[in-house]
Design a protein around this motif. Structure first.
Motif, PDB file in Angstrom:
ATOM      1  N   VAL A  80      93.802 -71.480  59.415  1.00  0.00           N
ATOM      2  CA  VAL A  80      94.674 -71.664  58.315  1.00  0.00           C
ATOM      3  C   VAL A  80      94.258 -69.495  57.703  1.00  0.00           C
ATOM      4  O   VAL A  80      95.064 -68.951  57.808  1.00  0.00           O
ATOM      5  CB  VAL A  80      94.308 -72.011  56.775  1.00  0.00           C
ATOM      6  N   GLU A  87      99.542 -69.128  49.900  1.00  0.00           N
ATOM      7  CA  GLU A  87      99.565 -69.563  51.235  1.00  0.00           C
ATOM      8  C   GLU A  87      98.702 -70.278  52.385  1.00  0.00           C
ATOM      9  O   GLU A  87      98.907 -71.024  52.502  1.00  0.00           O
ATOM     10  CB  GLU A  87      99.744 -67.815  51.841  1.00  0.00           C
ATOM     11  N   LYS A  91      98.661 -73.642  53.973  1.00  0.00           N
ATOM     12  CA  LYS A  91      98.727 -74.596  54.894  1.00  0.00           C
ATOM     13  C   LYS A  91      97.978 -75.027  54.845  1.00  0.00           C
ATOM     14  O   LYS A  91      98.369 -75.420  56.184  1.00  0.00           O
ATOM     15  CB  LYS A  91      97.887 -72.551  55.863  1.00  0.00           C
TER      16      LYS A  91
END
Ligand code: UD1
Length: 394
Positions: A80, A87, A91
Motif C-alpha cells: 500500500v 489514498e 488502497k
C-alpha cells in the motif's frame, strides 16, 4: 459470545479448522500483534494468515521490527505504501478485501489505530467477516487526530473488543457497544516488552553511543500536528537544541520528521547543537535505549505505555492522551503541546520503578487467544475462564 455471519458462509464448526487473518501495517501493529499471533500458533485447529498492508515499508520501520519480534515474513504483502489518508486507506481496503474473499476467514484480527487498522476492519465488515480489535476503547477525545477516527470506527465495526485498561470499557459502553463484546485482557504491547526486555538490555545500545544509563533524554516525534507545520517544527527544534545543552539527547528520527526537518534546514543545526540524530531503531535497539533513558520525550502513544512499564519518566508532548492509565498508574506526565514545555523535561537519575498496571503482565496475548478460541469453538490449552473473569473486571 456468538459471532454474526451471513447464512451463505460456512461456520467455523463446519470446517475441520478455523481460519484467522491478522492484519498488520505499521510499526506499532507488529509489536501489539506479535503476542496474539504467537499465542494462537499453539492452538490446534487454527490456520492463520498474517497480512501486511505495507503502510510501513522501510526496513527500519518494518522488516527489522518483524525480525526482532521473531515474526516470520508475512503471508501476504499488499504494498500500500504512503499517500494521503484517503489514498492509503482506500488502497488497503481494496487490497485487503481481495485477500479476505480469497482466504474466506472466520475472523479478522486488527490492532491499534493506524490507517491500516480501519481499512482492514472495514473491508472485513463489508463482506460480513467478524472483526476482533486489539487495543479497543482508547479515546483521546481529539477528533483532529487521524488515530482517534480510526479507533472509534474500528471499534464500531468490531464484534470482539479487547481492552487494556478499565476506562476503555467505559468509553465503549458510552458509545452503545454491548458489554458482552468487550474483554479486558491487558496490554499486548507489554507482552512484547516483557518477552524482550532482557535481551534489549543486554544490547546496551547506550554504550555504543558513549552514554551512561539514566544520563540521557530519548526523544521521538512524528505526529503530523507536531512535525508537519514548519513554524511549529522550527520552534520545537529550537527547544530540543536547548535541551541538549542540559543533557545528552538521543533522537531516532521517523522518516516523516526527517524529511520535514531537512526541508526547513534544521537537521544540521540540531546535530551541531549536540542532538544525536539517528535513523529509526529496530524494536530491540529502541527498547534498549528506552530502558536506560533518564527521561523520554515523545508524542507517541505506545511509548507512554512502554515507559510506564519500565518505570522511566515519560514527558508526553501532546495536549491529550488516550492512555490516562499511564498517568494515574504509570510514569507519564502530559506536558501539553507548547514547544516551551520541552524546557520542563528532567532526568530521573534514580533506578526506575516499573509501574504495576493491572493485567500489564505479559499474558494479554494468551488471554486473547483463549477468548477467540472459545468464541470460535476451538480447543484451547489455557484457561478461558481467566480471560472471561478478566472481562468482568471492567
Ligand atoms: C503511522 C500512524 C501513527 C503511528 C505511526 C508509527 C496513521 C494515521 N498513523 O504514522 O498512528 O503512530 O505510524 O510510526 O496510520 N514513510 C517512510 N517510510 C515508511 C513509512 C512512512 O518514509 O516505511 C514516510 C512517508 O513519507 C509517509 C510518512 O512517513 O508519507 C508518514 O507515514 P504514514 O504511514 O502515513 O504515517 P506515520 O506518520 O508513520
Amino acid at each position: 459470545m456468538t459471532l454474526h455471519r451471513v447464512e451463505s458462509r460456512p461456520q467455523a464448526g463446519q470446517r475441520d479448522h478455523a481460519r484467522i487473518v491478522h492484519a498488520v501495517g505499521a510499526r506499532p501493529n507488529f509489536v501489539k500483534m506479535a503476542p496474539v499471533i504467537q499465542a494462537m500458533e499453539s492452538l490446534a485447529g487454527v490456520r492463520q494468515l498474517v497480512v501486511h498492508t505495507g503502510q510501513h515499508y522501510d526496513d527500519r520501520l518494518s522488516a527489522e521490527v518483524l525480525a526482532d519480534l521473531e515474526l516470520p515474513a508475512p503471508d501476504a504483502f499488499l504494498g500500500v505504501g504512503s499517500g494521503t489518508h484517503g489514498e492509503q486507506t482506500a488502497k488497503a481496503l481494496a487490497a485487503f478485501e481481495r485477500v479476505i474473499l480469497d482466504f474466506d476467514p472466520d475472523l479478522v484480527v486488527v490492532g491499534g489505530d493506524v490507517n491500516s487498522t480501519l481499512a482492514c476492519a472495514l473491508a472485513a465488515a463489508k463482506v460480513h467477516v467478524p472483526v476482533a480489535h486489539v487495543e479497543a476503547g482508547l479515546r483521546s477525545g481529539d477528533w483532529s487526530m487521524p488515530e482517534e477516527i480510526n479507533r472509534v470506527l474500528t471499534d464500531r465495526l468490531s464484534q470482539l473488543l479487547f481492552t487494556h485498561s478499565p476506562e476503555a470499557a467505559e468509553h465503549l459502553a458510552r458509545e452503545g457497544i454491548p458489554s458482552e463484546r468487550v474483554f479486558y485482557v491487558g496490554n499486548t504491547m507489554i507482552d512484547s516488552l516483557r518477552r524482550y526486555e532482557g535481551e534489549a538490555r543486554r544490547r546496551a545500545v547506550w554504550n555504543r553511543l558513549g552514554l551512561e544509563e539514566r544520563s540521557y533524554v530519548l526523544v521521538t516525534l512524528h505526529r503530523p500536528s507536531n512535525v508537519d507545520l514548519e513554524s511549529r517544527l522550527d520552534a520545537i527544534a529550537e527547544r530540543l537544541a536547548r535541551l541538549a545543552q542540559r543533557a545528552p539527547v538521543v533522537f531516532p528520527i521517523h522518516p516523516r520528521t526527517r524529511r520535514r526537518l531537512e526541508a526547513i534546514d534544521r537537521l544540521g543545526q540540531l546535530e551541531d547543537a549536540g542532538v544525536r540524530c539517528t535513523d529509526p531503531c529496530g524494536y530491540l535497539d529502541f527498547l534498549s535505549l528506552e530502558s536506560a533513558a533518564g527521561a523520554i520525550l515523545t508524542d507517541s502513544g505506545g511509548i507512554q505505555e512502554e515507559a510506564s512499564a519500565l518505570g522511566v519518566p515519560c514527558f508526553t508532548f501532546r495536549p491529550s492522551t488516550e492512555r490516562p492509565v499511564t498517568i494515574s498508574h504509570g510514569s507519564n506526565v502530559l506536558l501539553g503541546d507548547d514547544p516551551s514545555v520541552i524546557d520542563e523535561v528532567k532526568l530521573g537519575r534514580r533506578p526506575p520503578t516499573p509501574s504495576a498496571i493491572p493485567l500489564w503482565d505479559g499474558h494479554a496475548g494468551d488471554r486473547i487467544a483463549d477468548v477467540i478460541a472459545s468464541t470460535l469453538g476451538i480447543e484451547s490449552g489455557a484457561s478461558v475462564d481467566a480471560a472471561v473473569a478478566a472481562s468482568q473486571h471492567c
